[in-house]
Write an enzyme that holds these catalytic residues in place. Structure first.
Site, mmCIF file in Angstrom:
data_model
loop_
_atom_site.group_PDB
_atom_site.id
_atom_site.type_symbol
_atom_site.label_atom_id
_atom_site.label_comp_id
_atom_site.label_asym_id
_atom_site.label_seq_id
_atom_site.Cartn_x
_atom_site.Cartn_y
_atom_site.Cartn_z
ATOM 1 N N ASP A 124 0.778 -1.026 -0.080
ATOM 2 C CA ASP A 124 -0.056 -0.213 0.078
ATOM 3 C C ASP A 124 1.156 1.215 -0.044
ATOM 4 O O ASP A 124 2.173 1.120 -0.028
ATOM 5 C CB ASP A 124 -1.001 0.010 1.208
ATOM 6 C CG ASP A 124 -0.341 -0.678 2.528
ATOM 7 O OD1 ASP A 124 1.020 -0.182 2.623
ATOM 8 O OD2 ASP A 124 -0.876 -1.173 3.260
ATOM 9 N N ASN A 147 -7.719 -3.403 14.244
ATOM 10 C CA ASN A 147 -9.025 -3.609 13.807
ATOM 11 C C ASN A 147 -9.282 -4.637 12.890
ATOM 12 O O ASN A 147 -10.357 -4.953 12.257
ATOM 13 C CB ASN A 147 -9.602 -2.311 13.321
ATOM 14 C CG ASN A 147 -8.849 -1.731 12.220
ATOM 15 O OD1 ASN A 147 -7.956 -2.425 11.527
ATOM 16 N ND2 ASN A 147 -9.352 -0.851 11.391
ATOM 17 N N HIS A 182 -7.317 -5.088 9.735
ATOM 18 C CA HIS A 182 -7.056 -4.760 8.570
ATOM 19 C C HIS A 182 -5.871 -5.361 8.295
ATOM 20 O O HIS A 182 -4.831 -5.648 9.001
ATOM 21 C CB HIS A 182 -6.849 -3.222 8.357
ATOM 22 C CG HIS A 182 -5.855 -2.510 8.715
ATOM 23 N ND1 HIS A 182 -5.955 -1.737 9.917
ATOM 24 C CD2 HIS A 182 -4.579 -2.693 8.575
ATOM 25 C CE1 HIS A 182 -4.483 -1.116 9.879
ATOM 26 N NE2 HIS A 182 -3.808 -1.725 9.185
ATOM 27 N N GLU A 224 -9.698 -2.068 5.306
ATOM 28 C CA GLU A 224 -10.384 -1.666 6.643
ATOM 29 C C GLU A 224 -11.682 -2.782 6.745
ATOM 30 O O GLU A 224 -12.098 -3.333 5.623
ATOM 31 C CB GLU A 224 -10.637 -0.181 6.520
ATOM 32 C CG GLU A 224 -9.601 0.823 6.413
ATOM 33 C CD GLU A 224 -8.625 0.794 7.777
ATOM 34 O OE1 GLU A 224 -8.760 -0.128 8.631
ATOM 35 O OE2 GLU A 224 -7.864 1.840 7.927
#
Length: 263
Positions: free
Chosen positions: A67, A136, A138, A143
């Site tokens: 990313d 979380n 990811h 996400e």
């Protein structure tokens, strides 16, 4: 998934790096999917030691970053272009022309995402993808609620992700709000995936990803459906798993480990 529980971050780095070393020795032009953040740094350190000792040649290998932030200058120390070149390309003596990072400065971000997918395809696909995991759940910057079939695309960063990454910047305000990320479908196309994580703050996400249901709200759970995924974690990150004794037993009785120990 194969779950490997290690004593510390150094052991995580050694085990994960050994997979890449074996791969590149078999296939010098292998394509490695490169993660950033703190979790994979031990892997890159181990690989750098192997390169320095003359035991590993990464000069013909390909690299594909997971990313990149949107709008950040390439020269910014926290752009993933800078991080990958600093922590991977330079330390492993890789050919910069063979290492790719999504173009977060492109005028047409959607076209940049399509071009990234094409570059992966032209390299023959990713042989081994390294991923970390966010608090979380990811992986990459996929996400919660990301599609399991998603491809490289523009994505808004969750507030929790921006808060977690603020430690790399001078303030939260400096953390970009958008990114380009390989999609979950892109990650799942890799022939092998290695997830690494350390620390108790990752324990809830690891437990949900490994032992919870496969669900878009827990993006890393998609790896339950991968043909060859390995999760390499320390004791703290494993602290909320229910089947730790079985994972240790399975790892300790793995046939190739038994042969190695006998020799």
């Amino acid at each position: 998934m194969e779950i490997v529980i290690c004593e510390d971050a150094a052991e995580i780095g050694r085990i994960a790096a050994s997979k890449i070393i074996d791969l590149v020795r078999r296939k010098p032009t292998a394509a490695i999917g490169l993660a950033t953040g703190s979790s994979p740094l031990g892997i890159y350190a181990e690989l750098a030691h192997a390169v320095a000792r003359g035991e590993l040649d990464m000069s013909r290998a390909h690299g594909f970053a997971l990313d990149e932030y949107v709008g950040i200058e390439l020269e910014h120390p926290q752009s993933y272009y800078s991080v990958i070149h600093r922590e991977v390309v330079e330390r492993l003596s890789m050919d910069p022309a063979r290492v790719h990072v999504p173009d977060g400065r492109a005028a047409d971000l959607h076209s940049a995402c399509e071009a990234y997918e094409e570059a992966i395809e032209q390299a023959g696909g990713v042989d081994l993808q390294i991923v970390g995991i966010g608090s979380n759940g990811h992986i990459g910057f996929n996400e919660p609620t990301s599609s399991f079939g998603s491809r490289t695309r523009v994505k808004a960063l969750a507030p929790q992700t921006r808060a977690d990454n603020a430690r790399f910047f001078d303030s939260l305000d400096q953390v970009p709000t958008l990114c380009l990320t390989q999609g979950l479908g892109t990650i799942m196309d890799a022939r092998e995936v290695v997830l690494v994580a350390q620390g108790e703050h990752k324990a809830d996400a690891i437990a949900a990803a490994v032992e919870g249901p496969m669900a878009a709200v827990m993006p890393a759970s998609v790896l339950q459906g991968h043909r060859y995924a390995t999760v390499i974690i320390d004791e703290a990150a494993a602290s909320k798993l229910q089947y730790t004794e079985y994972y240790r037993h399975a790892w300790n009785t793995k046939p190739e480990r038994a042969v190695s120990a006998a020799v």
